[in-house]
Enzyme design. Structure first.
Site, short mmCIF file in Angstrom:
data_model
loop_
_atom_site.label_atom_id
_atom_site.label_comp_id
_atom_site.label_asym_id
_atom_site.label_seq_id
_atom_site.Cartn_x
_atom_site.Cartn_y
_atom_site.Cartn_z
N SER A 146 0.82 -1.21 0.00
CA SER A 146 0.00 0.00 0.00
C SER A 146 0.85 1.27 0.00
O SER A 146 0.38 2.33 -0.40
CB SER A 146 -0.95 0.02 1.20
OG SER A 146 -0.24 0.15 2.42
N LYS A 183 0.61 4.35 6.99
CA LYS A 183 -0.03 5.21 6.01
C LYS A 183 0.45 6.65 6.19
O LYS A 183 1.06 7.01 7.19
CB LYS A 183 -1.56 5.18 6.16
CG LYS A 183 -2.22 3.84 5.86
CD LYS A 183 -2.16 3.48 4.40
CE LYS A 183 -2.89 2.18 4.09
NZ LYS A 183 -2.21 1.00 4.64
#
Length: 228
Positions: A146, A183
């Site tokens: 990701s 993230k």
């Protein structure tokens, strides 16, 4: 060595300077600079001048610009590869006589338990202490792709400084419900957004009242091949 760009996309000296500034900022802090920071660093009179150069870099395929965030800059192509090479050079195998950090490697984290619980620690790495602008407290094994476009790959060891605070644009280790994720952090007045650096992955939106906690900031990276 970075590959030579085709003549049609070759950068001017100023564009190359800005691109290197972006690379160094990401390698050092985990986040690209703002337009205002670029302007201040290079002596521009306004952030608009920095924006013009960023638009030119985007047209030449060196970066992508992401709307809606002050640090919405993503490296592409040769520039991204160059960042990978910088990060691989940031850390080294332990050598006798050097001041070293003993960093526990955290594997898969059990739901609801402390990230540094003994059962999560797989082994310890000894890393030269002077290679970090900010002292890390542990290494986290990266799972998934990701954060690919930030140069963080499946199997990498992310050096993390434990903290409960983060600025917008920084890459964080966060606990969302029972999951721990890596993230890019973005706080808004009515929500928190955790952005992936891969268009195949959605943004995680945390609403007020939902279980959320910052566990730490990304401060470095070890490519696992270095320890193979």
């Amino acid at each position: 060595m970075t590959a030579t760009r085709p003549a049609a996309t070759r950068l001017t000296a100023r564009q190359q300077q800005i691109l290197e500034l972006i690379q160094h900022a990401i390698a050092r802090t985990g986040a690209p600079p703002t337009r205002a920071e670029i302007a201040a660093e290079l002596g521009f009179k306004s952030a608009n001048a920095a924006e013009e150069h960023l638009q030119a870099l985007a047209r030449k395929g060196a970066i992508d610009l992401v709307s809606g965030t002050s640090r919405g800059i993503r490296l592409r192509g040769d520039a991204l590869q160059s960042l990978h090479e910088q990060r691989m050079q940031q850390l080294s195998l332990p050598l006798p006589g050097l001041a070293q950090l003993a960093l526990p490697l955290v594997g898969r984290v059990a739901a609801g338990s402390p990230i540094l619980a003994q059962e999560h620690v797989e082994q310890t790495y000894y890393v030269e202490s002077g290679l970090f602008a900010r002292k890390p407290d542990y290494l986290l094994k990266v799972r998934g792709m990701s954060m690919r476009d930030a140069g963080i790959m499946e199997g990498d060891l992310l050096a993390v400084s434990a903290t409960r605070e983060a600025r917008n644009g920084q890459i964080v280790v966060a606990r969302v419900g029972t999951d721990v994720t890596v993230k890019r952090f973005e706080r808004h007045a009515d929500r928190i957004e955790l952005h992936a650096e891969n268009p195949d992955y959605p943004t995680i939106v945390v609403q007020p009242g939902e279980p959320f906690e910052i566990e730490g900031l990304a401060v470095g990276l070890i490519r696992t091949q270095m320890f193979g």
